[in-house]
Every structure is written in structure tokens, then in C-alpha cells.
Enzyme design. Structure first.
Site, mmCIF file in Angstrom:
data_model
loop_
_atom_site.group_PDB
_atom_site.id
_atom_site.type_symbol
_atom_site.label_atom_id
_atom_site.label_comp_id
_atom_site.label_asym_id
_atom_site.label_seq_id
_atom_site.Cartn_x
_atom_site.Cartn_y
_atom_site.Cartn_z
ATOM 1 N N GLY A 10 0.840 -1.203 0.000
ATOM 2 C CA GLY A 10 0.000 0.000 0.000
ATOM 3 C C GLY A 10 0.868 1.243 0.000
ATOM 4 C CB ALA A 11 2.135 3.407 -2.322
ATOM 5 N N GLY A 12 -0.380 4.617 0.130
ATOM 6 C CA GLY A 12 -1.180 5.808 0.424
ATOM 7 C C GLY A 12 -0.431 6.666 1.411
ATOM 8 N N GLY A 14 -0.027 6.407 4.663
ATOM 9 C CA GLY A 14 0.822 5.668 5.597
ATOM 10 C C GLY A 14 1.953 4.935 4.901
ATOM 11 C CB SER A 36 1.600 0.900 -4.966
ATOM 12 O OG SER A 36 2.190 0.955 -6.250
ATOM 13 C CB ALA A 80 -1.478 -7.563 -2.643
ATOM 14 C CB CYS A 162 -13.429 8.689 8.195
ATOM 15 S SG CYS A 162 -12.294 9.857 7.538
ATOM 16 N N GLY A 323 -3.905 11.340 10.255
ATOM 17 C CA GLY A 323 -2.518 11.352 9.796
ATOM 18 C C GLY A 323 -1.510 11.322 10.931
ATOM 19 C CB CYS A 356 -8.517 16.038 12.927
ATOM 20 S SG CYS A 356 -9.194 15.938 11.264
ATOM 21 C CE LYS A 391 -7.368 19.299 5.407
ATOM 22 N NZ LYS A 391 -8.268 18.345 5.989
#
Ligand SMILES: Cc1cc2nc3c(=O)[nH]c(=O)nc-3n(C[C@H](O)[C@H](O)[C@H](O)COP(=O)(O)OP(=O)(O)OC[C@H]3O[C@@H](n4cnc5c(N)ncnc54)[C@H](O)[C@@H]3O)c2cc1C
Length: 426
Positions: A10-12, A14, A36, A80, A162, A323, A356, A391
Site C-alpha cells: 500500500g502506497a497511500g 501511511g 502498490s 496484491a 471518519c 494522519g 485533525c 490546512k
């Protein structure tokens, strides 16, 4: 002798940061490869702006291949199909099998639109801002909407975790409609599974209840809490409002000309249902060192990690993974891998604090919860125009960090600076 291999899946938000920080921590002691889906990083927190036309997609994307290569990290973009932790390998979508010595799972959420009939942007009737593809579609739908304005329904369904982005989106829609001078033609309702406005999956932070209720009143946004969405038909969302005792208190059939509802999250298909690795929702089970107890060479970070809710609520709500919390998980994993490779035990723990910044277009609300479950050492919420500016600065800073492949943790310093600055001004 060949070096141990660390694979980051995963390449988001995180996974990308983890790639830089893990490589920096382990240096030449291991090969690091990212798996990814595609070669592009998207900055998810900017999706609400894309959905309203305040950002172009390109402005929030980074091509990862060259950056990772500069840092000595490999990239496999096949994605994957299935993780096989009992054999220390991943089956990729191109039919190949990739072996690892250590696996770091950072696959984010699978979006459970299918759990509610009619929900979601593909095959359903509501928009989403969870992915940049959805945000682009939401922007097109918004442009069509302004030609024939009507009621708006925004919120987050049962099981969602979220909530910040739902509040953000309601507020920036309001700001844009006012700018276009059509807000008077648009009744707005915020529909949420939270037990009260400002709960945020965290049982509130500071006075987020009071602050957010007041912000909503200022903007003429009505709300329904403890809400379960039963189904969505074209132009009508069907809602069951539940009392504290769990019994139905009222039913609402809300008409809408535009709706954005955040779905519940679950683990992605590549990991869901693997005995010992995941919980029943498909989230990765980890101990306090971000390590899976059944497969100790597997670590996890980000939204894909299983975290228990803060307490019982009439309608299920999850805990947000923001984050700041994700970055603390990244640092713990990087330091633990470094120690394991050096023959030391993995003892580093993530702080899992929640910070946040919720942008409202013309202002915003910031909060910092340490720890995330009350009672807390830091329980801080504040509002003002500065949050919008902060932001924007955060977006620029974070995207630059990814473009440069920087490994230093960002959120911690940012949070402390932010609160320090606010304290000085107070
Ligand atoms: C709309 C929105 C706004 C948000 N705004 C904020 C904010 O302002 N501030 C904040 O702190 N937090 C925010 N968050 C929360 C959180 O920071 C983000 O969700 C963040 O993107 C989570 O990072 P992640 O790495 O866990 O997951 P993601 O960023 O979603 O990354 C997961 C990656 O894994 C990949 N993947 C999935 N399955 C596979 C597979 N089988 N093979 C290979 N790759 C795979 C995906 O393609 C994706 O690139 C927001 C969340 C949302 C949804």
C-alpha cells in the site's frame, strides 16, 4: 548472503511515508520494496477540495517511482491479490508471487458502499470523497446540481469512522453555495451515526460538541444524529433515527438533489478473512508494537489497523485514524524493524494520538486528543480562520515531503508548533 526483504503493501498516506522512514531506519541492512496499485500517490485529505473544484487532481498527486528509486526503495505496481502470511509471500494481481521476510501492511480502507442499498457513486445515488476518482465525480455532480439547486444531505453512515471529512464537506459546500449566491435555495441536513454532533468517533475532543453545533447553526445546517441509513433511492435517502435504548425513534425520508455520505470502512479483500491476521471486519490485528500476534513478521499501520471503538453507542461508530496517529505508527514500525534486524527486541509503541484539522472553507476546527480515549492528558479543540490557512500549509508541506522522499516525521512537529503558536496568541 542475500539481505532480508521488507515489503510495504500500500502506497497511500501511511505506506508512502513508511517507505521513506523504514528505508532511512534500516539503511543497508534490508531491501525495501513497496507494492502498490499504480504508481501515483494521492493526498486523500485534499479530496473534499477536489470535489468542489477548489483543487485539480494533478495538484494532489505525486509519481512515486522516481522518488522511491532516489531513496533506494523498489516499487511494484501490480497490487496484491492475496497475502499468504503462512508462506511469507504475496500473490500479486499479475500472477506473480512476491516473497518477504517482513511485511508492513498499509492498505487503508475498503469502502463498504455495498452494505447499504443505493449508497455510493458507482451504482448508487450518493457521492463520495474517499478517493480522488470519487471526488472528481462528485465535482461533476456538483456542477450539474448548481444548475438546478435543491436539498443537500451530507454525512456519515452507521459503522463509519471518519467523521471529520463529512463535517468539512458540509461546511465547504455551504461556503461555495454562498459564494455562488444560491445558498438560499438549498436546505442542508447533516446525517450522522454519531450519538451527538462533534463526537467524531472519539467521544468528542475538548468542546467539539459545542463548537460544531454552533458552526452548523451559524451556517443553517440542520442535523440528525444516531442515524442509520436504511437505503437510498434516486433523490431520497431513507433514515432510521435510533434512541439511546437502540429502539427506532423516528423514520425520515429526506429528499436530496445532491448527497455525499461517507461509508463504513472494512479491511481490503487481499487480507480479509485470514485467520489470525484480521478481525471480523478485515482490519489487521496488532499488538502495542504494531505487530500481528499470529504472524510476528507482519506489521500494520494506518486505517487498515483494528482499533476498538471508544465506547458503546446506539448506532455503531468507529475510531478515526488520522494522519498524526498514522505517522506515529510508521515511526514505531520503522524503529522496531531496525531493532529486529540488529537482533534487538521490538519495543517501540505508537502514541495513537488524534489530531485533525477540519477545513470549513472560510474557517475551520482543529482538535488534538492525547490519548484518543478519554480521560485525556490533552483535550484541545479550537476554531477560526487560521485553521483553513493551516490546512493549506499542511497540504503543501506534506506533498513536498512526499515529492522529496523525506523521512522525518511531520505531524508531531506540526501539532506542537500549531498548539504552541495558538497558546502564544491566547
Ligand atoms: C476524505 C478524507 C479526508 C481525510 N482528511 C484527513 C485530514 O485532513 N487529516 C488527517 O489527519 N486525516 C484525514 N483523513 C484520514 C486519513 O489520514 C486518511 O484516510 C489516510 O489516507 C489514511 O492513510 P492510509 O495509508 O491508512 O490509507 P490510504 O491513504 O487510503 O492508502 C491505502 C493504499 O493502499 C492501497 N491498496 C489497497 N489495497 C491494496 C492492494 N491489494 N495492493 C496494493 N495496494 C493496495 C490503496 O490503493 C492506497 O493507495 C481523511 C480521510 C478521508 C477519507
Amino acid at each position: 548472503m542475500s539481505k532480508p526483504t521488507i515489503v510495504i503493501l500500500g502506497a497511500g498516506l501511511g505506506g508512502s511515508v513508511a517507505a521513506f522512514e523504514i528505508k532511512h531506519a534500516v539503511g543497508a541492512a534490508a531491501e525495501v520494496t513497496v507494492v502498490s496499485q499504480g504508481d501515483t500517490f494521492h493526498f486523500v485529505p485534499s479530496n473534499p477540495w477536489v470535489a468542489i473544484g477548489w483543487r485539480e487532481r494533478k495538484a494532489i498527486e505525486v509519481k512515486l517511482g522516481p522518488v522511491l528509486a532516489r531513496r533506494g526503495v523498489g516499487l511494484n505496481t501490480a497490487g496484491a491479490r492475496r497475502v499468504v502470511p503462512s508462506e511469507n509471500r504475496i500473490e500479486l494481481n499479475d500472477g506473480q508471487s512476491l516473497a518477504y521476510d517482513y511485511l508492513v501492511i498499509a492498505t487503508g480502507p475498503d469502502l463498504a458502499f455495498d452494505e447499504i442499498p443505493g449508497l455510493g457513486p458507482f451504482g448508487g445515488h450518493t457521492q463520495s470523497i474517499c478517493h480522488v476518482d470519487h471526488a472528481e465525480k462528485a465535482a461533476q455532480a456538483f456542477e450539474a446540481f448548481v444548475q438546478a439547486p435543491g436539498p443537500i444531505v451530507v454525512g456519515a453512515v452507521q459503522g463509519a469512522s471518519c467523521f471529520g471529512p463529512a463535517y468539512e464537506f458540509a461546511m465547504i459546500l455551504n461556503a461555495e453555495l454562498r459564494k455562488r449566491k444560491i445558498r438560499d435555495r438549498v436546505p442542508m441536513t447533516f446525517v450522522t451515526s454519531e450519538p451527538y454532533i462533534g463526537h467524531l468517533g472519539l467521544d468528542g475532543v475538548g468542546d467539539t460538541k459545542g463548537i460544531l453545533e454552533s458552526e452548523m447553526r451559524d451556517r443553517d445546517i440542520k442535523w440528525i444524529t444516531n442515524a442509520k441509513v436504511s437505503s437510498v433511492d434516486p433523490g431520497v435517502i431513507h433514515i432510521e433515527e435510533v434512541g439511546e435504548d437502540g429502539q427506532t425513534r423516528a423514520r425520515h425520508d429526506l429528499p436530496f438533489a445532491y448527497s455525499m455520505m461517507l461509508p463504513a470502512f472494512r479491511g481490503v479483500e487481499a487480507v480479509r478473512g485470514i485467520e489470525g491476521l484480521t478481525n471480523p471486519r478485515g482490519f489487521i490485528v496488532v499488538d502495542k508494537n504494531q505487530r500481528n500476534p499470529a504472524f510476528p513478521n507482519v506489521f500494520a499501520l494506518g486505517v487498515c489497523v483494528a482499533i476498538a471503538p471508544t465506547g458503546k453507542t446506539a448506532v455503531p461508530v468507529g475510531v478515526p485514524k488520522t494522519g498524526f496517529m498514522i505517522e506515529s505508527m510508521v515511526t514505531a514500525v520503522a524503529q522496531n524493524l531496525k531493532d529486529i534486524l540488529a537482533g534487538r527486541p521490538a519495543v517501540h509503541e505508537a502514541s495513537w494520538n488524534a489530531i485533525c484539522l477540519a477545513d470549513f472553507g472560510d474557517g475551520g476546527v482543529a482538535f488534538f486528543a492525547q490519548p484518543q480515549i478519554p480521560p485525556r492528558n490533552v483535550n484541545w479543540a479550537s476554531e477560526g480562520k487560521w485553521v483553513h490557512l493551516a490546512k493549506v500549509a499542511f497540504e503543501k508541506y506534506f506533498l513536498n515531503k512526499i515529492r522529496r522522499g523525506e523521512s522525518e516525521p511531520f505531524y508531531e512537529k506540526f501539532a506542537l508548533d500549531l498548539m504552541g503558536a495558538r497558546k502564544l496568541k491566547a
